[in-house]
Design an enzyme around this catalytic site. Structure first.
Site, mmCIF file in Angstrom:
data_model
loop_
_atom_site.group_PDB
_atom_site.id
_atom_site.type_symbol
_atom_site.label_atom_id
_atom_site.label_comp_id
_atom_site.label_asym_id
_atom_site.label_seq_id
_atom_site.Cartn_x
_atom_site.Cartn_y
_atom_site.Cartn_z
ATOM 1 N N GLU A 134 -2.795 8.364 -2.785
ATOM 2 C CA GLU A 134 -2.294 8.024 -4.119
ATOM 3 C C GLU A 134 -2.214 9.237 -5.036
ATOM 4 O O GLU A 134 -1.256 9.407 -5.794
ATOM 5 C CB GLU A 134 -3.172 6.944 -4.760
ATOM 6 C CG GLU A 134 -3.030 5.573 -4.130
ATOM 7 C CD GLU A 134 -3.727 5.458 -2.783
ATOM 8 O OE1 GLU A 134 -4.612 6.288 -2.484
ATOM 9 O OE2 GLU A 134 -3.382 4.534 -2.022
ATOM 10 N N HIS B 212 -8.327 -6.175 -5.369
ATOM 11 C CA HIS B 212 -6.884 -6.448 -5.281
ATOM 12 C C HIS B 212 -6.450 -7.477 -6.316
ATOM 13 O O HIS B 212 -5.528 -8.255 -6.070
ATOM 14 C CB HIS B 212 -6.514 -6.963 -3.888
ATOM 15 C CG HIS B 212 -6.446 -5.917 -2.832
ATOM 16 N ND1 HIS B 212 -7.554 -5.255 -2.373
ATOM 17 C CD2 HIS B 212 -5.395 -5.395 -2.141
ATOM 18 C CE1 HIS B 212 -7.197 -4.398 -1.436
ATOM 19 N NE2 HIS B 212 -5.890 -4.455 -1.280
HETATM 20 C C1 LIG Z 1 -6.680 3.271 -1.877
HETATM 21 C C2 LIG Z 1 -5.901 2.269 -1.108
HETATM 22 N N1 LIG Z 1 -4.610 2.524 -0.808
HETATM 23 C C3 LIG Z 1 -3.871 1.632 -0.133
HETATM 24 C C4 LIG Z 1 -4.421 0.431 0.263
HETATM 25 C C5 LIG Z 1 -3.578 -0.600 0.992
HETATM 26 N N2 LIG Z 1 -3.943 -0.608 2.415
HETATM 27 C C6 LIG Z 1 -4.886 -1.425 2.909
HETATM 28 S S1 LIG Z 1 -5.187 -1.139 4.546
HETATM 29 C C7 LIG Z 1 -4.015 0.079 4.582
HETATM 30 C C8 LIG Z 1 -3.744 0.804 5.863
HETATM 31 C C9 LIG Z 1 -4.976 1.469 6.362
HETATM 32 O O1 LIG Z 1 -4.660 2.151 7.544
HETATM 33 P P1 LIG Z 1 -5.850 2.714 8.405
HETATM 34 O O2 LIG Z 1 -6.747 3.529 7.543
HETATM 35 O O3 LIG Z 1 -5.258 3.411 9.587
HETATM 36 O O4 LIG Z 1 -6.671 1.435 8.850
HETATM 37 P P2 LIG Z 1 -6.159 0.259 9.811
HETATM 38 O O5 LIG Z 1 -5.582 -0.814 8.912
HETATM 39 O O6 LIG Z 1 -5.163 0.830 10.752
HETATM 40 O O7 LIG Z 1 -7.384 -0.231 10.509
HETATM 41 C C10 LIG Z 1 -3.422 0.262 3.342
HETATM 42 C C11 LIG Z 1 -2.358 1.244 3.044
HETATM 43 C C12 LIG Z 1 -5.768 0.185 -0.070
HETATM 44 N N3 LIG Z 1 -6.359 -0.980 0.256
HETATM 45 N N4 LIG Z 1 -6.475 1.113 -0.732
#
Ligand SMILES: Cc1ncc(C[n+]2csc(CCOP(=O)(O)OP(=O)(O)O)c2C)c(N)n1
Ligand SMILES: Cc1ncc(C[n+]2csc(CCOP(=O)(O)OP(=O)(O)O)c2C)c(N)n1
Ligand SMILES: [Mg+2]
Ligand SMILES: [Mg+2]
Lengths: 327, 327, 327, 327
Positions: free
Chosen positions: A60, A129
């Site tokens: 972000e 959220h």
């Molecule tokens: C600071 C923040 N940015 C974006 C999100 C939205 N979000 C939730 S899970 C996710 C993807 C996470 O990817 P990863 O770290 O690879 O974990 P995975 O879901 O693959 O286990 C995103 C973008 C969030 N919850 N918090």
């Protein structure tokens, strides 16, 4: 007039602004093929391609900072913060950089940046959220803040935001994305700093933002039965804030209820109440009521979340309190 | 034998370094005499970095600077008079006295500002590079920052984003091995910041920041790579901060011997002898020194004589004027 | 009673709490040998060693997040945010993690974390080193916020903060560090949520925080000449806020001026005005005046900064407005 | 020949994976039937990572989890009944229904919470490790996070801090090559997150996340290193997310063939055959499956029968009670 959802209205605004100006592009997390976590940008990748619909890493600070630097050098990015709760990862670029660069540099540049930030609860999405953080940004000079409450304003305010040469944050309400409303076929803009008189009334003025506008209208209908007439005003932008329209209404009704979903303490209702209490002091017949979430993180369980968040019943109760005020 | 710069470039590098050194020495003196308010972080000892890098840049190229920004401002073509007036807090300063030492900026010179938030310039320079790539401009973005700044999340997010998008940007780490009073070993285990380039699969280059010619050629390669679509580079210049972190700092925490050695390794003195050894007549160097001194005297005079800002303008320049009708 | 500076009082509180509880340690940037950018922790390294006076890299998110995790697991860290303007690099760990963990987990843990954050302007430190952001945190349930206005409270509130099992932010005022005041020799604590009646009066209630308390006292003396008697109240903590004491005073005087250094719109003055307007509606004889910084980033030039920031003259003018209010 | 786990540990790993798989399968089904509110991110396909890592941990060791946290909760010893009740939003849940899927936590099990802010768990686990080092506890901190999270500044700041202080922490990257819908190549240029360990001069290890025995031994080494004062490790497990990012995601963006291959590489099936080949009788495995199914049935029954939270408790658990007198 076409009838479309708030989501589709936002998408139309994005489409029109992307078509209108090559300098405009979208930047955010999962906004391309995925269409965004809330599906607002769905389809735009096919229309405009990956150069203009830019998926970013989960960064972000990096993406908003890049948008700031890009806006400072001639582009007009529209950034999406997937959920406004995530501003905590990037506040510096918003309040110290985007908001202050023009001033610190003596007016030598502009930051034509639009940040779209879905806000609000009522979805059992829990404490990370569900927040409404508009009060933070209203406190920061240099920013403009829009809070569309319906499809028409969602489109019109966003288009204005993109044209505005200053950093603008548009807080879209997640619970409104599927709500339909009338939207003109031809392009239009909704000016900032011009409140909308949503419902004319004579007994009590209700100033409401985002989805509290609909709750207030529901309350107005219910109260009509008891012969109480609500005047409902939606400021639409809180920075700039059209306080004049609010003051005029309060001078007429003598009673004010301010309603927002954010928690009570330090919410924008405090600022509006303070300004009205100051400017309409002699016209107020009862204390200004604030309808807001109870001061608490947002709980997960629906029954608890409902207890915390305000709705039409809270507006009705507040209206009764100002109507019954005996002093 | 090693690459050598032309005599013209050699003198340009010399003049840039001399300009920075003399400007900063004057500023230190004026600050001590109470002429300059606020914080003062000087660039003395690090001149070869800003000079060697900026000699490769055009006015179109965009740089972001730090709290220690005078050297970058001067190297990017900044005038002494407007810069000095800004440090004085005068109305004639680059930023009307609203920015001061930590926010001095001139977008027309591609100088997007000193920045009092450590590492905040990296995402912004990344965004300037994004605009270049997006709008097909041929400028590059250059972010100057320190070793301490390389521990901020903004550093990580910026380099990752630039690497994924192959942006035309050069990240110049001025590694003086101190973050305020904190020595390198206390703030990072690695010896070279350049190794962090591997985390983004981009080139990481280390250069002697006291050898202006070496800095010039390393920066040239990185800038050309960026300009020709080769993507970002992390360029680390080993340098030394001669004075305290800011003028209120007596540096009690520094190793005296080490420090003394550094002082003797003066980039300007070294470059002077190189130029002489390459047949540049002493007169040419003297002439440069005199010219710079004259300009500096005039600049101080200008700052002294300039009017203070008008309090009535205190709140000007917060927002860029915008008329919806004008659309 | 000993007489000491606000800075020394803070240092004493830190020393006593470090001596009192092995679980207490200090964590922050340049707080060890350097004693902190504002020299508050000077000398503590020699007394307690590097294990308990911990210098960190420049990583606000990392250090505050580590403090949160450490507090969640049995330690009682006292973190320093060098300047409160830097909260923008780490907000998530403060408002989403520290403030909400206990609630999200159903009360299963506590976060006994103290964050010291020097705030405020009047030092020509410009837009990134001069802000007062307490309103942001007052809006976040789960946090407690103290704003000591003198040496006595600086010590007493900080000691209470360290003992409190909840996350507490203590906003210290940079301009007060050198101001002397009486502080008891023996250890003492200042309770949260208990306002201090700084000066008894009969005509106008002035609620002031941080350095606006002294400005209000200056105003009170000046106004005494004109026969106007001010009652000055310092809430000392704004979360919890001792609204009762304020209401009682307003019921007596019928007039209220709220004074803080943060900018007007969305400042804590709005919340206090809203609450008093609500609870003391029938007692108010004049509109509530808010004395605050004009809405603007903080400029560098002293003459501009003075124009933006509030002082005793602004309090005097506000008092005259409430006194002269005719309706 | 390769290291092998004892039959006892082998069965423990098997049971942990089966527990996670069956719990998640049940949850998916219950979510589809509307029994579970909010977001749902399942751990199916990644069981071997949580199982292999947590089999090396004691209840004293502290882990931080992610939005995809059920697997970690179960692997750290979580009970089905309280976990299921939490997902249902019932009063009997681990967190009284206040946290839900994205915030489920049990400090008594050393589970410091699922976390709905990507990468926010890393600084917190770093802090848990800091407490261990500071107070001489012999627990280690373990942060689970994804490939997408490795692009957040919080990742960078945490690993740097842990490296400088040589903290007892293991950073476990669950690299499923997707961040929501964003494939690895779109969010980072590097192929292996483990290479980022070099930026902090700490060990970076890559392991096949579908080989539970390999994960077990790699984690064992990292945990022992941490516990014995050897400092942090970045452990990357290559794994696959079987279902959508959350249950509303149909994964249209995924390469079908690649995905199919991944599905056939089932860590549980593979481990089952390894155990059988090592002479473990089928009955033992069947018995484990039956036991887990019985417990699961009972847990669902428990969740179904449990009462909803009492709205009157909605604002309980925000602050930890504190009486100054009690000091
Ligand atoms: C600071 C923040 N940015 C974006 C999100 C939205 N979000 C939730 S899970 C996710 C993807 C996470 O990817 P990863 O770290 O690879 O974990 P995975 O879901 O693959 O286990 C995103 C973008 C969030 N919850 N918090
Ligand atoms: C976000 C943030 N954190 C901390 C500071 C305080 N600060 C100003 S300069 C500085 C040290 C910077 O060190 P480095 O990046 O190496 O630059 P140098 O001063 O050595 O040129 C610090 C900690 C700041 N201005 N911003
Ligand atoms: Mg440095
Ligand atoms: Mg992933």
């Amino acid at each position: 007039m076409a009838v479309m959802t708030y989501r589709e209205a936002v998408r139309q605004a994005l489409r029109e602004e992307l078509q209108n100006d090559e300098r405009v592009y979208l930047i955010g997390e999962d906004i391309a093929e995925f269409g965004g976590s809330l599906k607002v940008t769905l389809g735009l990748l096919d229309e405009f391609g990956p150069k203009r619909i830019r998926n970013t890493p989960i960064s972000e600070m990096g993406l908003l900072g890049a948008a700031v630097g890009s806006a400072a050098t001639g582009a007009r990015p529209i950034a999406e913060v997937m959920y406004s709760d995530f501003f905590g990862m990037a506040m510096d670029q918003v309040f110290n950089q985007a908001a202050k660069m023009r001033y610190m540099f003596g007016g030598k540049l502009s930051i034509p940046l639009t940040i779209r930030a879905p806000m609000g609860g009522r979805r059992s999405a829990a404490a990370h959220h569900s927040q409404c953080l508009e009060a933070w940004f209203m406190h920061i000079p240099g920013l403009k803040i829009a809070m569309p409450a319906n499809a028409y304003d969602a489109k019109g305010l966003l288009k204005t935001a993109v044209r505005d040469p200053n950093p603008v944050i548009v807080f879209e309400n997640k619970m409104l994305y599927n709500v339909k409303g009338e939207v003109p076929e031809e392009p239009f803009f909704v000016p900032f700093g011009v409140a909308k008189l949503v419902r004319e009334g004579s007994d009590v003025t209700v100033v409401a933002v985002s989805d509290m506008v609909d709750y207030s209208l529901k309350a107005a209908e219910a109260l009509e039965a008891d012969g109480i007439s609500l005047e409902v005003i939606d400021p639409r932008t809180i920075a700039p804030l059209d306080i004049e329209t609010i003051i005029q209404s309060v001078k007429k009704t003598g009673k004010l209820v301010v309603a927002h979903e954010a928690n009570l303490t330090g919410g924008i209702g405090a600022e509006i109440a303070a300004q009205v209490g100051y400017r309409a002091f002699d016209y107020l017949q009862a204390p200004i009521e604030r309808v807001a979430a109870k001061d608490s993180p947002i709980p997960f369980a629906p029954i608890l979340e409902k207890e915390i968040l305000p709705d039409d019943q809270d507006v009705i109760d507040a209206v009764h309190r100002v109507m019954d005020y005996a002093g | 034998m090693e690459k050598q710069v032309s005599q013209e470039v050699g003198l340009q590098l010399y003049e840039l370094m001399v300009r920075i050194r003399k400007f900063e020495e004057a500023v230190v003196n004026l600050f001590a005499r109470g002429k300059i308010p606020g914080f003062l972080h000087t660039y003395i000892g690090e001149e070869a970095v800003a000079a060697g890098v900026c000699a490769n840049l055009t006015l179109e190229d965009k740089i972001t600077s730090t709290h220690r920004g005078h050297g970058h401002m001067v190297a990017k073509g900044g005038r002494f008079d407007k810069a000095m007036a800004e440090l004085y807090g005068k109305a004639t300063g680059y930023n009307k006295g609203k920015g001061g030492s930590m926010h001095i900026a001139e977008p027309d010179l591609g100088m997007l500002g000193a920045n009092a938030i450590v590492a905040a310039g990296l995402p912004i320079a990344t965004g300037a590079a994004l605009t270049a790539q997006y709008l097909g401009k041929d400028w590059v973005g250059v972010a100057f920052f320190g070793d301490g700044a390389s521990n901020e999340g903004a550093f990580h997010e910026s380099l990752n984003l630039a690497s994924v998008w192959n942006l035309p940007v050069v990240y110049v780490c001025e590694n003086n091995e101190f973050a305020e009073s904190t020595p390198r070993w206390q703030h990072q285990k690695i010896k070279d910041v350049a190794i962090r380039a591997q985390a983004y699969d981009i080139p990481g280059v280390i250069v002697d920041g006291n050898d202006v010619e070496a800095v010039y050629f390393c920066a040239k390669e990185a800038v050309e790579r960026a300009r020709s679509g080769g993507g970002p580079t992390l360029l680390e210049a080993k340098t030394t901060r001669w004075r305290g972190h800011h003028e209120a700092d007596n540096q009690s925490y520094r190793d005296k011997a080490e420090f003394q050695a550094a002082l003797e390794n003066d980039a300007i003195v070294k470059w002077e002898s190189v130029l002489l050894s390459r047949g540049v007549p002493q007169e040419k160097l003297d002439e440069i020194n005199n010219r710079v001194e004259q300009e500096l005297k005039a600049a101080i005079e200008f700052a002294e004589q300039s009017p203070l800002p008008d309090p009535a303008d205190a709140r000007a320049d917060i927002y860029t004027p915008f008329e919806l009708e004008a659309i």
